[in-house]
Design an enzyme around this catalytic site. Structure first.
Site, PDB file in Angstrom:
ATOM      1  N   GLU A  28      59.985 -80.540  37.666  1.00 32.45           N
ATOM      2  CA  GLU A  28      61.337 -81.094  37.590  1.00 32.45           C
ATOM      3  C   GLU A  28      61.640 -81.624  36.186  1.00 32.45           C
ATOM      4  OE1 GLU A  28      63.255 -82.462  41.478  1.00 32.45           O
ATOM      5  OE2 GLU A  28      63.004 -84.344  40.407  1.00 32.45           O
TER       6      GLU A  28
ATOM      7  N   HIS B 289      39.014 -69.300  47.795  1.00 31.95           N
ATOM      8  CA  HIS B 289      39.046 -68.252  48.812  1.00 31.95           C
ATOM      9  C   HIS B 289      40.477 -67.823  49.135  1.00 31.95           C
ATOM     10  CE1 HIS B 289      34.693 -68.573  49.640  1.00 31.95           C
ATOM     11  NE2 HIS B 289      34.912 -69.782  49.133  1.00 31.95           N
TER      12      HIS B 289
ATOM     13  N   LYS C 173      72.844 -79.108  46.121  1.00 32.63           N
ATOM     14  CA  LYS C 173      73.284 -80.293  46.878  1.00 32.63           C
ATOM     15  C   LYS C 173      74.777 -80.178  47.205  1.00 32.63           C
ATOM     16  CE  LYS C 173      70.275 -83.807  44.817  1.00 32.63           C
ATOM     17  NZ  LYS C 173      70.257 -84.976  43.953  1.00 32.63           N
TER      18      LYS C 173
HETATM   19  O1  PA5 Z   1      62.266 -87.436  40.320  1.00 31.62           O
HETATM   20  C1  PA5 Z   1      63.407 -87.552  40.730  1.00 31.62           C
HETATM   21  O2  PA5 Z   1      64.293 -88.151  40.097  1.00 31.62           O
HETATM   22  C2  PA5 Z   1      63.804 -86.985  42.062  1.00 31.62           C
HETATM   23  O3  PA5 Z   1      62.788 -86.211  42.612  1.00 31.62           O
HETATM   24  C3  PA5 Z   1      64.144 -88.107  43.029  1.00 31.62           C
HETATM   25  O4  PA5 Z   1      63.070 -88.961  43.161  1.00 31.62           O
HETATM   26  C4  PA5 Z   1      64.545 -87.559  44.409  1.00 31.62           C
HETATM   27  O5  PA5 Z   1      65.583 -86.649  44.270  1.00 31.62           O
HETATM   28  C5  PA5 Z   1      64.965 -88.698  45.308  1.00 31.62           C
HETATM   29  O6  PA5 Z   1      66.014 -89.405  44.730  1.00 31.62           O
HETATM   30  P1  PA5 Z   1      66.389 -90.843  45.231  1.00 31.62           P
HETATM   31  O7  PA5 Z   1      65.282 -91.766  44.949  1.00 31.62           O
HETATM   32  O8  PA5 Z   1      67.620 -91.190  44.471  1.00 31.62           O
HETATM   33  O9  PA5 Z   1      66.650 -90.747  46.704  1.00 31.62           O
END
Ligand code: PA5
Length: 473
Positions: A298, A327, A441
């Site tokens: 990410e 494996h 989203k």
């Molecule tokens: O690393 C990140 O920013 C995302 O993976 C968030 O943690 C995830 O989308 C959850 O977001 P939130 O904490 O606002 O619910």
């Protein structure tokens, strides 16, 4: 820069098998390794300057003693009342707690008797599959369950749906008045609907520092509260993380986070190795690979550089587990496309061991096992696999921690977070945002009938009518 870092106290990085000497043309030549000096020195300066300006507060998370004390206090009170703690969160709001809990509590923590466990069971509910969530709720007694809702934005559809269901579950079973005692909300200190609900209902809450994004937040209240409630030694965890955080000041050649970032960046940009497999050799570290997956993917998978130009940056993190995946995935690493770097994560001394009995000694295929231990076998498998890959021209490196202790895990987590932001500088992208997750989203909001997203429903439906040709059913 030596092939092996001499300071083996909490983390050793052995990258001999990334060099051209070990793996031939697929590896890094001495002059390429030396060429890291300039970009890494620049990246470290950049990070240090931004840190001084307060831009990278995750580097200071391990210093927050007050938060650690509050979490400890909460945990000491909580253990007298609760048998179960349920984290409702997803992505960065769930994976860190899950990784560290799995690493630092006994692997059978949730199955131990109350007396042996001594702390509540911990469940991290990070998906919305109704079957999974129904099954979890069915095993819990609302009277003795603490629900820890964790969302920085307070807007994440998955977490908010779980929150609404859990709220209703508590209200129906215990009545509205009992809810507040069983809810702990971890969210932004000022913004978002969750914060508003906290204020309106006077719920217990913990703040997520504004500049710390989800995947960099495990050492804030996001991870510390549930981990302390489950009995993790968060003081020692933070002490290890502090040691790593201080190393951001070290020069590039003696800086583990910088070396990890630099090596992987070179493998991606000069050797066409767009994937990085992380394969721990310990069940307790399996979830660390899940956490790292999110952190690396990410943060670094980006379509726009900081100067606004287009790119397709990053290195895809892939999770594996040794010896199990020898494996399943190893065949691909050995003989498949030359597009991966393999990063082993080993443990010098595992917390438990099992001797293999010397029976059936008349069978040569078994007799070499008798008298050895499972830890011996696991260690030899890691070494043997790393060597086999190298001999086949497949670059790999090995991280080793001395033991699975809170200090070592804190150090590892903080080092990998630092390596991620350093990589961001090398790729010239922002490792702290994730614009690529927004469009999906919006379609979901449209499909779910959220006001303001009608256009996305229309766009989705238009796509559907022209897509009917290529469906088999
Ligand atoms: O690393 C990140 O920013 C995302 O993976 C968030 O943690 C995830 O989308 C959850 O977001 P939130 O904490 O606002 O619910």
């Amino acid at each position: 820069m030596a092939g092996e870092n001499k300071d083996a106290s909490l983390l050793r990085i052995d990258y001999n098998n990334l060099t051209s000497e070990a793996v031939g043309a697929a590896g890094l030549a001495p002059e390429t390794l030396a060429s890291l000096k300039e970009p890494l020195t620049g990246a470290l300066k950049n990070i240090q300057a931004r840190h001084q300006k307060g831009e990278l507060p995750f580097l200071d998370s391990p210093l927050d003693q007050e938060l650690a004390q509050n979490c400890k206090k909460l945990a000491n009170q909580g253990r007298k009342i609760f048998q179960d703690v349920v984290v409702l969160g997803i992505g960065g709001s769930a994976l860190g707690a899950s990784a560290i809990f799995t690493a630092l509590r006994p692997l059978n923590h949730n199955r131990l008797s109350d007396r042996k466990r001594g702390w509540p069971r911990l469940w991290v509910a990070d998906n919305i599959d109704p079957e999974g969530f129904t099954a979890l709720l069915a095993t819990l007694d609302p009277e003795t369950t603490l629900v820890n809702v964790i969302s920085k934005s307070g807007a994440t559809a998955e977490t908010m749906s779980q929150f609404l269901i859990a709220h209703d579950w508590l209200r129906k079973r215990l009545g509205a008045k009992a809810i507040a005692e069983r809810l702990l909300v971890t969210t932004d200190p000022a913004n978002g609907v969750l914060r508003k609900i906290v204020n309106d209902l006077n719920l217990t809450s913990l703040p997520i520092p504004p500049g710390v994004g989800g995947r960099f937040s495990v050492l804030t209240a996001v991870g510390l509260a549930p981990l302390a409630l489950a009995g993790v030694n968060i003081k020692a965890l933070l002490a290890g993380a502090r040691l790593a955080a201080a190393e951001i000041q070290r020069p590039w050649s003696d800086n583990k986070a910088a070396i990890l970032a630099g090596l992987n960046w070179l493998m991606t940009t000069t050797k066409g190795r767009g994937s990085l497999v992380l394969t721990p050799y310990a069940d307790a570290l399996a979830r660390v690979a899940d956490w790292f997956n999110q952190l690396w993917n990410e943060s670094l998978g980006k379509g726009t550089k900081l100067d606004g130009s287009s790119t397709m940056a990053g290195q895809t993190a892939i999770k594996a587990l040794g010896a199990t995946d020898q494996h399943s995935q190893l065949q691909m690493w050995m003989e498949g496309p030359q597009d991966k770097t393999i990063m082993f994560l080993g443990v010098e001394k595992l917390r438990a061991n099992l001797k293999i009995p010397a029976i059936f000694q008349e069978h040569e295929a078994l007799s070499y096992l008798g008298g050895k231990t499972l830890a011996d076998l696991l260690d030899c498998e890691l070494k043997g696999t790393a060597r086999a890959l190298a001999e086949n021209g497949r670059p790999n490196l090995t991280l080793t921690i001395p033991t699975i202790s809170p200090q070592a895990i804190g150090y590892l987590i903080q080092t990998l977070e630092m390596a991620t932001v350093i990589s961001g500088v090398l790729y010239n992208v922002d490792p702290l945002d994730q614009p690529g997750v927004e469009l999906g989203k919006k379609f979901t909001y449209g499909l779910m009938g959220r006001a303001g997203f009608e256009d996305f429903l229309d766009r989705y439906n238009q796509g559907l009518s022209s897509n009917t040709k290529f469906i088999l059913s």
